[in-house]
Design an enzyme around this catalytic site. Structure first.
Site, PDB file in Angstrom:
ATOM      1  CB  SER A 167      -4.654   1.678   3.550  1.00  0.00           C
ATOM      2  OG  SER A 167      -3.753   1.211   2.583  1.00  0.00           O
TER       3      SER A 167
ATOM      4  CB  SER B  34      -0.960   0.010   1.197  1.00  0.00           C
ATOM      5  OG  SER B  34      -2.042  -0.858   0.957  1.00  0.00           O
TER       6      SER B  34
ATOM      7  CE  LYS C 143      -1.418   4.148   2.699  1.00  0.00           C
ATOM      8  NZ  LYS C 143      -1.435   2.924   3.564  1.00  0.00           N
TER       9      LYS C 143
ATOM     10  CE  LYS D 172      -4.096   1.710  -1.113  1.00  0.00           C
ATOM     11  NZ  LYS D 172      -4.434   0.826   0.002  1.00  0.00           N
TER      12      LYS D 172
END
Length: 536
Positions: free
Chosen positions: A156, A98, A272, A101
């Site tokens: 997320s 993820s 993140k 992103k």
């Protein structure tokens, strides 16, 4: 007694039967425990092997030695200068999960305003894997770009990655092309994306180094740093959901996700998380420490029985290592080899009014990163002139290296001088000046100011001076040429007259000599002859 015997006989029979039935189960349980133990031992051996893996930056001469960590690949980069402070196989290709992103958010922010409305399609909301991260957005639901980014970076939400991609590019495939082009533009060499959310795909990969470059670019947008650094967010009710949606950042150094506050760090400003079974744990963290903006990327970190360890402990050690062993040094304050001296030849601004400043300067905000204890003179500069561009004040760039490692750059540029205000009446105090400035904004005429661009004045004066000097030079040359011609002409005439005079004098002398010899000879004495008076 009879009942008692029967009872004990039955009990004995049941115990035998139970023993026979339970023995295989117990044996199977023992075998599973042994298999699990072997798997745990193998996993621990793998973790130790990764932990003992060489740290590439530790081989640099006179470079601070970095810590051993459990991430298989990692990097620490200073965002403002791009200096790589720590490198553990940073170019190793891995699945990002993820942290993909971050690129999705970067491309979105490059092309959208935050208040644009995203309408989610059936494909955007239903094409993600069941059980993957989501806020439950449904088909036809309308969220703003900003709300979608909060869901993308905090919770997320995979469907929000899809929805933003369709909103920006019209389709997910077209958006993925934009992601890959952006990665190439940023200098990424080991990156290829196939989706905007990071769910597993063998052709979806990147490296710690490339993710640091992507994060460095994303930090240039204040909205990215603000959103990804937010601990909690409440999203309003939508056209499909009447309730408020509460979001919490999954990054445990930013928020106490699921009540876990062990890793909170108030120096962390953005980040993140990522996890899939094939990618394992991936983590991007941005912190501000010791005047530096530090980007830490760790990839392929194996889980342990304790949540958050070693993923966050690795990152904490790397942040401590960078902030305790490196410092930012201002170039303009320390550079002496490329300093423009304060001479009249390089001054502009309002020098004719007593205030001066150099035309060429080193950007006062530029700095380089050096290990603590190293002096500025230990860094080697290299000068590269900028391409000729009249629209830019950049003249050249100084690139610095330390022990062969790039540590930052500084720009040499033309100083931007603003138009300066001068009053030609009398000196006014600060209160009067403030009132005059206020009056300019309100339309009240109190003082008359003349705005002078001193640089233009100096250029104009230089042109006038050059024209004047050229005029004087031409006049001087013309006078010299005329005098030479006049003098030559007069000399020629004088020589001619003199020559004529010499010729005339010579002729007369000859004539005189001839006359004396022929007509003025003395006659012979003839003794009083009657012929004395006759001219023979």
């Amino acid at each position: 007694m009879k009942f008692s015997h029967r009872f004990w006989a039955g009990a004995l029979t049941l115990s035998v039967l139970a023993s026979l039935c339970l023995h295989p189960i117990t044996a199977d349980a023992r075998r599973m425990t042994a298999a699990e133990r072997a798997a745990a031992e193998a996993a621990e051996a793998e973790r130790q092997a990764v932990y003992n893996k060489a740290v590439d930056s530790n081989s640099i001469e006179n470079w601070p030695q970095g810590p051993q960590i459990y991430a298989e690949s990692a990097i620490v980069m200073e965002a403002d200068t791009g200096t790589i402070l720590y490198n553990k196989d940073m170019d190793m290709v891995n699945y990002p999960a993820s942290i993909t992103k971050i690129m999705t958010a970067l491309v979105t922010l490059d092309h959208c305003a935050l208040d644009e409305v995203v309408t989610y399609s059936y494909y955007a909301t239903h094409s993600i894997e069941a059980g993957s991260s989501s806020i439950g957005t449904t088909e036809g639901e309308e969220l703003t770009v900003e709300e979608s980014l909060y869901a993308l970076l905090l919770e997320s939400a995979n469907e929000c990655g899809n929805g933003l991609a369709e909103h920006v590019a019209g389709s997910i495939d077209a958006f993925v092309e934009m992601m890959n082009q952006k990665a190439a533009d940023l200098g990424c060499t080991n990156t290829h994306f196939t989706n905007p959310h990071g769910l597993p795909d063998e052709n979806h990969y990147t490296s710690a180094h490339d993710m640091a470059l992507i994060t460095q670019a994303a930090l240039q947008n204040e909205d990215f740093a603000r959103i990804s650094g937010t601990a909690k967010y409440q999203m309003r009710a939508t056209n499909k959901d009447d309730e408020i949606t509460y979001m919490t950042n999954h990054h445990k150094m930013i928020a106490a996700y699921r009540g876990d506050d062990r890793f909170l760090d108030d120096t962390v400003i953005a980040g993140k998380t990522g996890y899939t079974s094939v990618a394992r744990n991936t983590l991007v963290t941005v912190a501000e420490r010791n005047g530096m903006t530090l980007i830490v990327v760790t990839m392929k970190t194996a889980n342990t029985a304790e949540s958050g360890i070693p993923m966050y402990t690795d990152t904490a050690m790397l942040l401590d290592y960078a902030s305790e062993n490196f410092s930012k040094v201002n170039v303009a304050e320390n550079e002496t080899k490329f300093t423009v001296p304060n001479s009249n030849s390089f001054f502009a601004g309002s020098s004719i009014f007593g205030q001066t400043q150099p035309l060429i300067v080193i950007n006062p905000d530029d700095g380089i990163i050096l290990p603590n204890g190293a002096s500025f003179s230990d860094a080697s500069p290299e000068l590269a002139f900028a391409d000729d561009n009249s629209d830019s004040s950049l003249l050249a760039t100084l690139s610095y290296s330390y022990m062969g490692q790039p540590v930052g750059t500084a720009s040499i540029q033309l100083e931007e001088t603003d138009l300066q205000n001068f009053t030609f009446d009398r000196e006014i105090d600060s209160e009067e000046e403030a009132n005059a400035v206020t009056a300019l904004g309100t339309g009240i005429q109190q003082k008359r100011f003349i705005k002078i661009n001193v640089r233009l004045i100096l250029i104009f004066a230089a042109v006038i001076a050059a024209v004047f000097l050229l005029y004087r030079l031409i006049r001087h040359l013309m006078k010299s040429f005329q005098f030479s011609i006049g003098f030559s002409s007069r000399s020629s005439r004088y020589s001619h007259v003199k020559s004529r005079r010499r010729r005339r004098t010579s002729f007369l002398n000859k004539k005189n000599r001839f006359s004396k010899g022929r007509y003025h000879r003395t006659p012979k004495d003839r003794g009083g002859s009657s012929l004395d008076d006759i001219d023979l």
